[in-house]
Structures are given as C-alpha cells and as structure tokens.
Design an enzyme around this catalytic site. Sequence first.
Site, short mmCIF file in Angstrom:
data_model
loop_
_atom_site.label_atom_id
_atom_site.label_comp_id
_atom_site.label_asym_id
_atom_site.label_seq_id
_atom_site.Cartn_x
_atom_site.Cartn_y
_atom_site.Cartn_z
N GLU A 59 9.48 23.25 -27.42
CA GLU A 59 9.94 24.37 -28.24
C GLU A 59 10.88 23.90 -29.35
O GLU A 59 10.81 24.37 -30.49
CB GLU A 59 10.64 25.42 -27.37
N THR A 205 -4.57 -5.14 1.26
CA THR A 205 -5.05 -5.26 -0.11
C THR A 205 -4.15 -6.18 -0.93
O THR A 205 -4.63 -7.01 -1.72
CB THR A 205 -5.12 -3.87 -0.78
N GLY A 311 -7.49 -0.07 0.74
CA GLY A 311 -8.69 -0.51 1.42
C GLY A 311 -9.09 0.50 2.47
O GLY A 311 -8.61 1.63 2.49
N LEU A 314 -6.07 2.00 4.93
CA LEU A 314 -5.16 2.94 4.29
C LEU A 314 -5.89 4.21 3.88
O LEU A 314 -5.40 5.32 4.10
CB LEU A 314 -4.49 2.29 3.08
N ALA A 317 -6.58 6.29 6.95
CA ALA A 317 -5.35 6.87 7.50
C ALA A 317 -4.90 8.07 6.69
O ALA A 317 -4.49 9.10 7.24
CB ALA A 317 -4.25 5.81 7.55
#
Length: 375
Positions: A59, A205, A311, A314, A317
């Site tokens: 603004e 990973t 990967g 993970l 999960a």
Amino acid sequence: MAKPSENSDIQWMRRALDLAAKGKGYVSPNPMVGCVIVSEDGECIGEGYHKKFGEAHAEVNAVESVADTSKLKGATVYVTLEPCSHHGKTPPCAPMLAKLPIKRVVVAMKDPNPEVDGQGLLHLRNKGIEVDTGVLKEEAEALNEFFVHHQTFGRPFITLKIAQTADGYIAAADGESQWITGKASRKQVHRWRREYDAVLVGRTTAMVDNPSLTVRHVSGRQPKRIVIDGPYELPRELNLFSDKFEEKTIILTWNKEASATDADPMLRMMQQNYFRGQVMQVPKMDGHVDLRQAFKILGNEGITSILIEGGQQLSSALLRQGLVDKLELFIAPKILGGGTRSIMDIGIFKMKEIADLKNVSWTQIGDDMLLTGYF
C-alpha cells in the site's frame, strides 16, 4: 459517480495479484501483497507490491507511486490482503490509507494474522471508507498458501517432492538415483527452492547424495537448508556443512550433548572446524527425530514453508504421520524394474483407507509428467 462494476473490480484485483506474485521468495515470513489505486474516472494512478521482508508494504509503495495526488480524491484502492492495523517492522497501512481522500477499499481476503484479523477493515470503515471484501478471494488464498497455513496451524506448509520412474522407483538396486528426471524437471525444482523458506533432507540422503540444496539453474534467493541428523553423526565434510552457504544450514538432532556444545559460542570457537550454521535440539520419538514437534519448532522460528527432498524412509514417515500438505510427484518415462521404491509402508492396508489427493493437476515438463495434489 456510479459504483465500479464487478468486472472492473475483478480486473484491477487480478492486476494486484500479479503484482503481489513478484514478491514470491523474498517477503517471507510476511505475505505477498499487491496494491492498485484507481481514480474516480477509472484510471490506474498508482500500484505497488511488497518487495522484500522488512521493507515498505504494498500500500505504501502504491501511494508513493501516485504522480498526481489530487487524483486520490474519490479513488478506489485494490489490495490483495487486508491492510495491517498493527506496528511490525513497518507502520500499519490501514491508518495510512484512512488519512487519504479515497472513497473505497476493495480487499481480496482477510488477514489470518491474529494481530490483524479484521481490525484493518474495521478501522477503514470507522473512518467512513467503503470496504468490499472477497474479490478473487480463492486466488489470493492460493497465492499465499504458505502464509495462511503458518498463521492457521503454527507450522510450516510442507511440500513433498518425489522423482520416480514410471514403475515407482527412486533409485536403482545399486543406490544410484541421478538422474531419473530430465533437465526441465530439475530446473523446476530449483525454481521451487527459491520460493520456499527451506529445503529439507534426511540423513541418508545427505550421506549418499551429498546434496547442496542450493538454487543454481535459476536466479533467486538461497533457501535455508535443513538436515535431519538425530544422532548427530554426519561428517562435516558434506556440502551442507562446508560450502559457502554453511550458515544457512540447520541441523535437527535429538542429541542433547551435541546441540548443547554447538549452542555455546565459546565451545564452538574452540573446535578446529566449528559449524557456522544452526543446531536445533528436537524431541525424540521411536528412536527418530519427532517430525511433528520439529516442524512446530521451525514454525516458531518463522519458517513458513519447507520443500522436502527426501528418500523413501523420510517420505514414507511424513505420509504415515499425515504431515504432508502438498505432493509434487515427477514421473519419468523410464523403467527400472527394481531398486528403491518411492514410498513404502505408510499405514494403509485397505482400499477404503486410501489417501485421495485433492485439487489434482497434471503438467508435462520436458519428457516427464508432474502430478500436483493436496492432502
């Protein structure tokens, strides 16, 4: 003079949304906001957007862009998010607008921030300014999905990115995974990295791929890099801990001794190769980092969005615990026939339990197909 038509409201709000999008990747944890000022006779006399966190709001930039301030009399202001009414890093915008000789303010969506949440609209109305809301509301909410989610749930918006073969593998039997997708898909991932607050990987990973998680194929800001290392055993030679962006790396660990050592600046300085990033101690659950609590802690640190490049372990999960908000799934026109599956064991055993994606879209990127969907 007659009230502007609904079509003109949509036209100007769409322009404001286009302006707001220019702040993507630069304004977090603030929202992206765009503003257009239209004179009483229908002329665009000013526009602006929030360019960078800590700097002037949309603004203010729009008002400052008005060359002939006499045209503000009776003007309409189009803004994608409710003008703020509280002091933050910059002065509030609602009182600033209320002092102008404008007639009307059109707002796409209310601000979910509890410190605003309708107070900006109320302030404008109390000053005699006509206020209309809800113009392109869904588009505005989609543009700021990270901000809205963070304000609503107190944790980051989580996007899981997976790149797999047509038969569902993310790596060959020997562990090699580069490259399943083509160059165009990899470039898209780098575009996402510059837009998210952080990119996260697991310790496997980090160890196997030794990623940098940086923005390279496009221009833009570098995200924070988060690595889950519960036992705090990853070697410091990895890129995440030794490259020029080391200070952007965050380690999530349940190892109390390790996090306490790194939290003490004197102890860190005494180490030969001390880590210049950040170590966060998070709770432990079933021998692993408690992901839900970790995201809550990261949200408290102002991280509103995380791109997960994990990967199989993970990714599975996260899905099993219901922590994924959005899925970006690349499917390459390739067949492996064996190796590492993209997802395994997410707690679904019957068709009636199947997880349905919502707002699904398919996009061809190079030779690959990208499935986008929400949970």
